[in-house]
Enzyme design. Sequence first.
Site, mmCIF file in Angstrom:
data_model
loop_
_atom_site.group_PDB
_atom_site.id
_atom_site.type_symbol
_atom_site.label_atom_id
_atom_site.label_comp_id
_atom_site.label_asym_id
_atom_site.label_seq_id
_atom_site.Cartn_x
_atom_site.Cartn_y
_atom_site.Cartn_z
ATOM 1 C CG ASP A 174 -11.419 -4.178 -1.832
ATOM 2 O OD1 ASP A 174 -10.807 -3.569 -0.927
ATOM 3 O OD2 ASP A 174 -11.134 -4.058 -3.038
ATOM 4 C CB CYS A 227 -6.980 -0.867 -10.602
ATOM 5 S SG CYS A 227 -5.233 -0.552 -10.657
ATOM 6 C CE LYS A 235 -5.523 1.422 -1.551
ATOM 7 N NZ LYS A 235 -5.230 2.210 -2.744
ATOM 8 C CD GLN A 294 -9.883 3.625 -1.733
ATOM 9 O OE1 GLN A 294 -9.811 4.578 -0.948
ATOM 10 N NE2 GLN A 294 -8.937 3.385 -2.611
ATOM 11 C CG HIS A 339 -8.726 -2.295 -7.200
ATOM 12 N ND1 HIS A 339 -7.706 -3.168 -7.438
ATOM 13 C CD2 HIS A 339 -8.169 -1.063 -7.153
ATOM 14 C CE1 HIS A 339 -6.561 -2.489 -7.523
ATOM 15 N NE2 HIS A 339 -6.815 -1.209 -7.351
HETATM 16 N N1 PMP Z 1 -9.298 -2.411 -3.645
HETATM 17 C C1 PMP Z 1 -9.582 -1.105 -3.716
HETATM 18 C C2 PMP Z 1 -11.014 -0.665 -3.622
HETATM 19 C C3 PMP Z 1 -8.563 -0.182 -3.873
HETATM 20 O O1 PMP Z 1 -8.858 1.112 -3.957
HETATM 21 C C4 PMP Z 1 -7.234 -0.637 -3.964
HETATM 22 C C5 PMP Z 1 -6.088 0.334 -4.164
HETATM 23 N N2 PMP Z 1 -6.294 1.295 -5.162
HETATM 24 C C6 PMP Z 1 -6.989 -1.998 -3.862
HETATM 25 C C7 PMP Z 1 -8.045 -2.873 -3.699
HETATM 26 C C8 PMP Z 1 -5.609 -2.569 -3.916
HETATM 27 O O2 PMP Z 1 -4.863 -2.090 -2.828
HETATM 28 P P1 PMP Z 1 -3.316 -2.402 -2.757
HETATM 29 O O3 PMP Z 1 -2.716 -1.801 -3.992
HETATM 30 O O4 PMP Z 1 -2.854 -1.717 -1.512
HETATM 31 O O5 PMP Z 1 -3.163 -3.870 -2.723
#
Ligand code: PMP
Length: 411
Positions: free
Chosen positions: A199, A365, A225, A202, A122
């Site tokens: 990270d 993203c 999430k 997920q 991401h």
């Molecule tokens: N890493 C991953 C793998 C994600 O899926 C996301 C959210 N789509 C993020 C980071 C960022 O999370 P947040 O927007 O809650 O900071």
Amino acid sequence: MLDTARIRQDFPILSRKVNGVPLVYLDNAATSQKPRSVIRALVDYYERYNSNVHRGVHTLSMEATDAMEEARQKVADFVNAESPSCIIWTRNTTEALNLVAQGWAMEHVAAGERIVTTAMEHHSNLVPWQRVARERGAELRILPLAEDGALDLSDVNSIIDTRTRLVTAVHVSNSLGTINPVKALAARAKEVGAAFLVDGAQSVPHMPVDVQDIGCDFMAFSGHKMLGPTGIGVLYARREALERMEPFLVGGEMVLQVSYEDATWNDLPMRFEAGTPNVADAIGMGAAVDYLNGLGMDRVREHEIQITGYALDAFGEIEDLDVFGPADPEKRGGVIPFHTTEVHAHDFGTVLDRRGIAVRTGHHCTMPLMETLGVAATARASFYVYNTEEEVDVLVDAVKEAMRYFLDGSR
Ligand code: PMP
């Protein structure tokens, strides 16, 4: 197995209609819905004991402090952190990752050294490392993607070499669903004396996660999430890693002694929590952890394997539709990215919305990954504890209908 019919009754939003039909919420990788117990925890805090924490000796302040610290303990237990002082409240995963970048990497990565991340990150776990590498004169290396949507680890030992100071990887990809071998990456990082950051945005919401078993130094995840509120996230860090980190926000709450000239830092974890914390949402995140524990994370994972397998089979029968990520549902999270050259992802999104189905469309993203896959965008369905096979049927029917509509030109 999870009793989805009963679970659905705990989520008020799931009984609403969208465009005149029942909502089919399949955008859980972006954010999850909230059970009544989480919503009640927030209301209860604001109605009964709203107060600032840590500073007051009055009853409300002590109740708020106790509730927030209890939530910290719940989150620590949820990921098997060695102590609640290893849990730092942040706004979200992004802020937690940036805290490692600013507080740890800026201190410990020097010119000519390496930071290693992966091809499926991401933006939140890529852009901070680009900045650290640029500012420190370090080299950013990328572990590449294999054909099957997994990481290609054939050169891992030369990419993660003795110059490497930090290795970081997404545990479960939000764009492919791939579950990465974080334990093996942690072991390799340790071998070369590098820190390892996961990270977990997920993974923590969807499967049992044990930070000590993985052997990571840091893990970042978000409350929103995992059935919790927005505005609250977590950085888990091993105590030794935290002790080698500098706070990047300074001011109230994070100090011990202050003179006009100087200041000393407070104990962990408060050293990294400058200013009034997000008390309400931390308590809400604690309620979300209670809810997930009530379901059992093993059963949450089992449910997702089952529904993902069901969806993969159904999608596999649609001609001219590509589904990205590993074919085996045991090797992926509940994320189904799909694509066809004939229908733009945004058109899929619009047609599905007319049927009450919420999916995400775009680059998720992960722009560099989209480039590697050779697509501009995908549509993505992502599942959680309240989703059913009947909802997958509604989705698959709607995808087929959208393809007929656009392919036949029969508007
Ligand atoms: N890493 C991953 C793998 C994600 O899926 C996301 C959210 N789509 C993020 C980071 C960022 O999370 P947040 O927007 O809650 O900071």
